[in-house]
Structure formats: structure tokens, C-alpha cells
Scaffold this active site. Sequence first.
Site, short mmCIF file in Angstrom:
data_model
loop_
_atom_site.label_atom_id
_atom_site.label_comp_id
_atom_site.label_asym_id
_atom_site.label_seq_id
_atom_site.Cartn_x
_atom_site.Cartn_y
_atom_site.Cartn_z
N ASP A 89 0.83 -1.20 0.00
CA ASP A 89 0.00 0.00 0.00
C ASP A 89 0.86 1.25 0.00
O ASP A 89 1.96 1.22 0.55
CB ASP A 89 -0.81 0.07 1.31
N TYR A 130 1.94 4.81 1.64
CA TYR A 130 1.85 5.37 3.00
C TYR A 130 0.57 6.19 3.10
O TYR A 130 0.17 6.86 2.15
CB TYR A 130 3.05 6.27 3.28
N PHE A 169 7.75 2.33 -0.60
CA PHE A 169 8.75 2.60 0.43
C PHE A 169 9.33 4.00 0.37
O PHE A 169 10.01 4.44 1.29
CB PHE A 169 9.89 1.57 0.40
#
Length: 225
Positions: free
Chosen positions: A68, A70, A81
Site C-alpha cells: 500500500d 503510505y 517505500f
Amino acid sequence: MSTNINLHDSWKSMLEEEFGKPYFISLKQFLLDEKTNGKKVYPPGSQIFAALDNTPFDNIKVVLLGQDPYHGEHQAHGMCFSVNDGIKFPPSLQNIFKELKTDCECSLPLSGNLTKWAQQGILLLNATLTVRANEAGSHQNKGWEIFTDTIIKSISDNKEHVVFILWGRFAQSKEPLINPSKHLILKAAHPSPFSAYNGFFGCKHFSKTNEYLESCGMEKINWQL
């Protein structure tokens, strides 16, 4: 979200059919309904396809899979990331940088923006490309996974010698989409604080990636940010 996305030609030719399929039309309507109902969605619309924009299909050497975006304010900008410049490193990203320092002696970067990786041929692909603010997993099972599974399988089918980095159970569930006779699959625990000590730390995936690329006559990744 418009289907007239400004994508590199190599992605356009591959994904054009997807944009017209019922699941994607339904997904577009879901995102429109979120906006109509006053829900804040991350990343901003112009950055939803940033992973593809920054890494043309022709340039892919590595695929790093996330789950997903953030869901905190100003964090997500369309690559797994990665966070925008000036944003505090989330815990998983902190652990990625710790492993990078141990594995490749990279110094801790000032920013968690991974665009430099993307521009070297690392596709930073989340399985779900959007999320509702402060609600992890809120846009799962709405159609994004069909879209991103298509991307993963297309890379596996149409390219050779790509490194697929699968951290955690969710990413590893995508392994059946990848042809192991053509590509390198690296698996480890997720870098989350809940699992990093169960096999992420010490996995040496960064150096192993470069060893494989070199063995295939390809240029190594400069992991230093």
C-alpha cells in the site's frame, strides 16, 4: 483519475487495454466516489502512476514490490517505500537504510525519496496504488491488484534477467506470476519493525542484486542516495 495518463510509450502499449476493462472502469468510479464524498486520497492524482513514469518498461532491471502507499500526510508520492523530500523516514524505510548500510556500506541518506533508484531501473511498485488518508489498506480489493498483477506478469513474460525483490508474505504471494527460469527472485521478511529481525536484516538483497546484474552483463545499481 484520467485514463489519458502521460506514460512512457512502452507502458502505454502494454496497459492500454487494461484502462478499458470493466474492473478498471469500476476502480475509476470508486476513486471518483471517494473524492465526491470528501475523502482524502494519497498519493495525489498526478503521482498515482509515478512508479511507471519514473521507470519505463524498457529500463527495468529490478522490481521491488510493496503493498500500500503510505497513508500519512505528504508521505506517499507513488513509489513503494519512498517518501517525499523532508518527510521523516517511516520505520520500514529506516530498516531498509540500516540493511543497506550493513550490506553495501552506504551512508544514511538525508532524504527518503527513492527516485534515484527508480531512474536506474528499479520499479518501485505497490500492489495497490492509492489509499484513503490514515486508513491503511482502505483501497485494497478495488481493482488495483488486477492492474499491478498484469504489470508483474508482463515484466516476467516479456523481459529477461530482472531481479524481483519480495519482502514479506504479501509480496511473496506474487511469486507465481514470475518465471524463475528467466529471473532472479529474492525473498526475505518484511522490513517492518515487527518482522525485520526475522530475516530481513542480513538478507543482503542489495549486494545480491548487483552480483546478479553483473553476471548478466548489466550495469550495477548505485544504491547510495
